[in-house]
Design a protein around this motif. Structure first.
Motif, mmCIF file in Angstrom:
data_model
loop_
_atom_site.group_PDB
_atom_site.id
_atom_site.type_symbol
_atom_site.label_atom_id
_atom_site.label_comp_id
_atom_site.label_asym_id
_atom_site.label_seq_id
_atom_site.Cartn_x
_atom_site.Cartn_y
_atom_site.Cartn_z
ATOM 1 N N GLU A 45 -12.106 -22.314 -55.148
ATOM 2 C CA GLU A 45 -11.114 -21.241 -55.093
ATOM 3 C C GLU A 45 -9.695 -21.796 -54.843
ATOM 4 O OE1 GLU A 45 -11.585 -18.222 -55.901
ATOM 5 O OE2 GLU A 45 -9.590 -17.466 -55.360
ATOM 6 N N THR A 46 -9.586 -22.740 -53.911
ATOM 7 C CA THR A 46 -8.256 -23.282 -53.602
ATOM 8 C C THR A 46 -7.672 -23.978 -54.833
ATOM 9 O OG1 THR A 46 -9.007 -23.543 -51.337
ATOM 10 C CG2 THR A 46 -6.974 -24.679 -51.920
ATOM 11 N N ASP A 47 -8.521 -24.741 -55.530
ATOM 12 C CA ASP A 47 -8.051 -25.401 -56.766
ATOM 13 C C ASP A 47 -7.594 -24.370 -57.795
ATOM 14 O OD1 ASP A 47 -8.564 -27.973 -55.895
ATOM 15 O OD2 ASP A 47 -10.634 -27.942 -56.611
ATOM 16 N N LYS A 48 -8.360 -23.266 -57.874
ATOM 17 C CA LYS A 48 -8.029 -22.225 -58.838
ATOM 18 C C LYS A 48 -6.659 -21.604 -58.509
ATOM 19 C CE LYS A 48 -11.827 -19.831 -59.777
ATOM 20 N NZ LYS A 48 -12.728 -18.727 -59.398
ATOM 21 N N LEU A 49 -6.425 -21.377 -57.236
ATOM 22 C CA LEU A 49 -5.149 -20.781 -56.819
ATOM 23 C C LEU A 49 -3.984 -21.735 -57.122
ATOM 24 C CD1 LEU A 49 -6.302 -19.178 -53.426
ATOM 25 C CD2 LEU A 49 -5.690 -17.955 -55.526
ATOM 26 N N ILE A 50 -4.213 -23.031 -56.880
ATOM 27 C CA ILE A 50 -3.155 -24.012 -57.162
ATOM 28 C C ILE A 50 -2.843 -24.008 -58.667
ATOM 29 C CG2 ILE A 50 -2.602 -26.489 -57.199
ATOM 30 C CD1 ILE A 50 -4.224 -26.746 -54.580
ATOM 31 N N GLU A 51 -3.904 -23.940 -59.464
ATOM 32 C CA GLU A 51 -3.727 -23.910 -60.917
ATOM 33 C C GLU A 51 -2.904 -22.698 -61.344
ATOM 34 O OE1 GLU A 51 -7.761 -25.483 -62.414
ATOM 35 O OE2 GLU A 51 -7.071 -23.947 -63.854
ATOM 36 N N LEU A 52 -3.226 -21.553 -60.748
ATOM 37 C CA LEU A 52 -2.473 -20.335 -61.065
ATOM 38 C C LEU A 52 -0.999 -20.527 -60.755
ATOM 39 C CD1 LEU A 52 -4.748 -17.422 -59.753
ATOM 40 C CD2 LEU A 52 -4.194 -17.994 -62.118
ATOM 41 N N ALA A 53 -0.725 -21.134 -59.604
ATOM 42 C CA ALA A 53 0.671 -21.347 -59.206
ATOM 43 C C ALA A 53 1.391 -22.181 -60.259
ATOM 44 C CB ALA A 53 0.723 -22.038 -57.836
ATOM 45 N N TYR A 54 0.701 -23.242 -60.758
ATOM 46 C CA TYR A 54 1.338 -24.105 -61.751
ATOM 47 C C TYR A 54 1.432 -23.449 -63.121
ATOM 48 C CZ TYR A 54 2.043 -27.974 -58.611
ATOM 49 O OH TYR A 54 2.506 -28.749 -57.578
ATOM 50 N N GLN A 55 0.652 -22.380 -63.315
ATOM 51 C CA GLN A 55 0.796 -21.654 -64.578
ATOM 52 C C GLN A 55 2.059 -20.807 -64.602
ATOM 53 O OE1 GLN A 55 -2.752 -19.502 -65.748
ATOM 54 N NE2 GLN A 55 -3.993 -21.333 -65.418
ATOM 55 N N VAL A 56 2.535 -20.406 -63.402
ATOM 56 C CA VAL A 56 3.762 -19.596 -63.398
ATOM 57 C C VAL A 56 5.003 -20.415 -63.069
ATOM 58 C CG1 VAL A 56 2.634 -17.388 -62.889
ATOM 59 C CG2 VAL A 56 3.421 -18.823 -61.003
ATOM 60 N N SER A 57 4.819 -21.633 -62.565
ATOM 61 C CA SER A 57 5.985 -22.420 -62.177
ATOM 62 C C SER A 57 5.675 -23.909 -62.228
ATOM 63 C CB SER A 57 6.397 -22.032 -60.746
ATOM 64 O OG SER A 57 7.197 -23.028 -60.177
ATOM 65 N N SER A 58 6.657 -24.707 -62.680
ATOM 66 C CA SER A 58 6.395 -26.145 -62.709
ATOM 67 C C SER A 58 6.582 -26.760 -61.326
ATOM 68 C CB SER A 58 7.310 -26.831 -63.723
ATOM 69 O OG SER A 58 8.646 -26.522 -63.422
ATOM 70 N N GLY A 61 7.177 -23.037 -55.114
ATOM 71 C CA GLY A 61 7.733 -23.170 -53.765
ATOM 72 C C GLY A 61 6.602 -23.314 -52.756
ATOM 73 N N GLU A 62 6.817 -24.176 -51.772
ATOM 74 C CA GLU A 62 5.732 -24.470 -50.830
ATOM 75 C C GLU A 62 5.435 -23.305 -49.886
ATOM 76 O OE1 GLU A 62 6.883 -28.276 -49.129
ATOM 77 O OE2 GLU A 62 5.498 -29.220 -50.558
ATOM 78 N N ARG A 63 6.455 -22.529 -49.584
ATOM 79 C CA ARG A 63 6.229 -21.378 -48.699
ATOM 80 C C ARG A 63 5.261 -20.391 -49.361
ATOM 81 N NH1 ARG A 63 7.601 -16.285 -48.264
ATOM 82 N NH2 ARG A 63 7.668 -15.388 -46.174
ATOM 83 N N GLU A 64 5.564 -20.072 -50.608
ATOM 84 C CA GLU A 64 4.719 -19.129 -51.342
ATOM 85 C C GLU A 64 3.341 -19.731 -51.628
ATOM 86 O OE1 GLU A 64 8.045 -19.095 -51.657
ATOM 87 O OE2 GLU A 64 8.072 -17.071 -50.819
ATOM 88 N N MET A 65 3.328 -21.053 -51.842
ATOM 89 C CA MET A 65 2.054 -21.735 -52.082
ATOM 90 C C MET A 65 1.129 -21.501 -50.876
ATOM 91 S SD MET A 65 0.602 -23.446 -54.378
ATOM 92 C CE MET A 65 0.580 -24.973 -55.256
#
Ligand code: ADP
Ligand code: ASP
Ligand code: MG
Length: 407
Positions: A45-58, A61-65
């Motif tokens: 799940e954590t990997d999936k969330l990180i992937e999603l973050a990189y799909q919307v932004s290169s 931001g670490e706070r939102e992450m």
């Protein structure tokens, strides 16, 4: 007894497994123990969330992450508490904030500063099982959500065990304990009955992700009684304990590997005092932990190369900083190598056996594996090699030091 039980991602991977966890928890509680449960997010799940973050932004931001990543553990803590309630036992789920886990403000790898734990203590006294969302905390000043670095639920569990004065902290995972090396790479690896905090710390920091490094550091500092065992069986697991004399009898206790490092080289920097200080201060100021460092001797006394490794997740930032400094210093350039791995042998026995490092180098050489960097501590030798030889290196070292299971 007061027992803290931490369940990793594979242990809570789906609702069936969450129900099985609930059963184990309730069984423990019905034996008369107070139980605090710490859960990870569902496997992947954590990997999936990180992937999603990189799909919307290169560059998310670490706070939102942190806000995003902390959600995975919220899900499993709530579901686990519900599953326990369903079995007729009182349970309450708490987020990091509700558990009073206060951290510094270094997003995505925050350090725990203190845990109030008042709410948990009260709930335990009232007969509740307390289920805590692992891997997260908040800052004291403005209540920002933080996370504790990958694998950070281990730290949540150990820290809570320490603060509440638990009699035991059990880390439940998908293997039966700590082995002589990753059993998923070397099936002959042997389960250790016990391992010293020092060895476990070196193994963890060398890449054995069975326990998160900081959780071992914390357990060692505060003497938290720790055991790693399987969610899927009732077998005894591995106790992490203070070193005893017996442990020095073997030269090497375990082999670890780390494929998540990047090697950065700054080429042709002036060979004069202050250069390394400047480079590594800037990197440290960015909260990046440098692992290995090699500085070549300059052949002409004027210019040299400095190579070092950083965690892959920090490599973009580290490269940017290094390039800036390379420009300032008039260095020739910066090169980056992602296809490296670090293999390490660990054992308190190294203190009393000689020739251990030589045997490691010889073993690698015999299999045609070139060593790019070396570092040692009192109880560890690490070599950086080409990543494509990782599994081979781990297997041949495991063999060379006779670590396989006795027939
Ligand atoms: P969890 O999700 O339960 O926290 P992790 O995946 O973080 O589990 O850690 C367990 C994994 O650690 C095992 O599946 C295994 O592949 C790996 N591992 C690496 N080195 C070792 C070792 N020396 N002993 C046991 N497991 C190891
Ligand atoms: N879910 C987080 C991770 O995958 C924390 C943990 O599992 O311990 O890193
Ligand atoms: Mg883990």
């Amino acid at each position: 007894m007061l027992i803290v039980q931490k369940y990793g991602g594979t242990s809570v991977a789906d609702v069936e497994r969450i129900k099985a966890v609930a059963e184990r928890v309730v069984r423990t509680a019905r034996e008369g123990h107070k139980v605090v449960v710490v859960v990870s997010a569902m496997a992947g799940e954590t990997d999936k969330l990180i992937e999603l973050a990189y799909q919307v932004s290169s560059h998310p931001g670490e706070r939102e992450m942190d806000l995003l990543l902390s959600s995975g553990e919220r899900v499993t803590s709530a579901l686990t508490a519900m599953a326990i309630q369903e079995l007729g036992h009182k349970a309450i789920a708490l987020t990091g904030r509700q558990m009073g886990i206060i951290t510094d403000a270094v997003h995505t790898k925050a350090k725990i500063e203190k845990i109030s734990g008042e709410r948990a203590k009260k709930a335990l006294d009232e007969g509740y099982v307390v289920v805590v969302a692992g891997f997260q905390g908040i800052t004291e000043d403005d209540g920002e959500v933080t996370t504790l670095g990958r694998g950070g639920s281990d730290l949540t569990a150990v820290a809570i065990a320490s603060v509440l004065g638990a009699d035991l902290c059990e880390i439940y995972t998908d293997v039966e304990g700590v082995y002589t090396t990753d059993p998923n790479i070397v099936p002959e690896a042997r389960k250790l009955e016990k391992i010293s905090y020092e060895e476990m710390l070196e193994l963890a920091s060398s890449g054995a992700k069975v326990l998160q490094t900081r959780s071992v550091e914390f357990a060692m500092k505060y003497n938290v009684p720790l055991v790693v065992r399987s969610t899927f069986t009732d077998n005894p697991g591995t106790y992490v304990v203070k070193e005893d004399k017996d442990m020095e009898k073997v030269e090497v206790s375990g082999v670890a590997y780390d494929k998540n490092q990047t090697k950065i080289t700054i080429l042709g920097v002036p060979d004069r005092p202050g250069i390394a200080a400047k480079l590594f201060k800037s990197i440290a100021d960015a909260n990046i932990v440098v692992d290995m460092i090699v500085q070549n001797i300059s052949s002409d006394g004027k210019a040299t190369d400095i190579s070092f490794t950083v965690p892959r997740t920090d490599s973009d930032r580290a490269v940017r900083i290094t390039e800036e400094i390379a420009r300032e210093l008039g260095a020739k350039g910066v090169s980056v190598d992602d296809s490296i791995a670090k293999v390490s042998i660990v054992g308190v026995g190294m203190k009393t056996h000689s020739g251990v490092a030589a045997k490691m180098f010889e073993t690698l050489a015999n299999h045609g594996i070139n060593i790019m960097m070396i570092s040692t501590s009192e109880i560890k030798v690490s070599c950086v090699i080409d990543a494509k030889y990782t599994e081979l290196a781990v297997r041949v070292l495991h063999n060379a030091f006779d670590l396989a299971a006795e027939e």
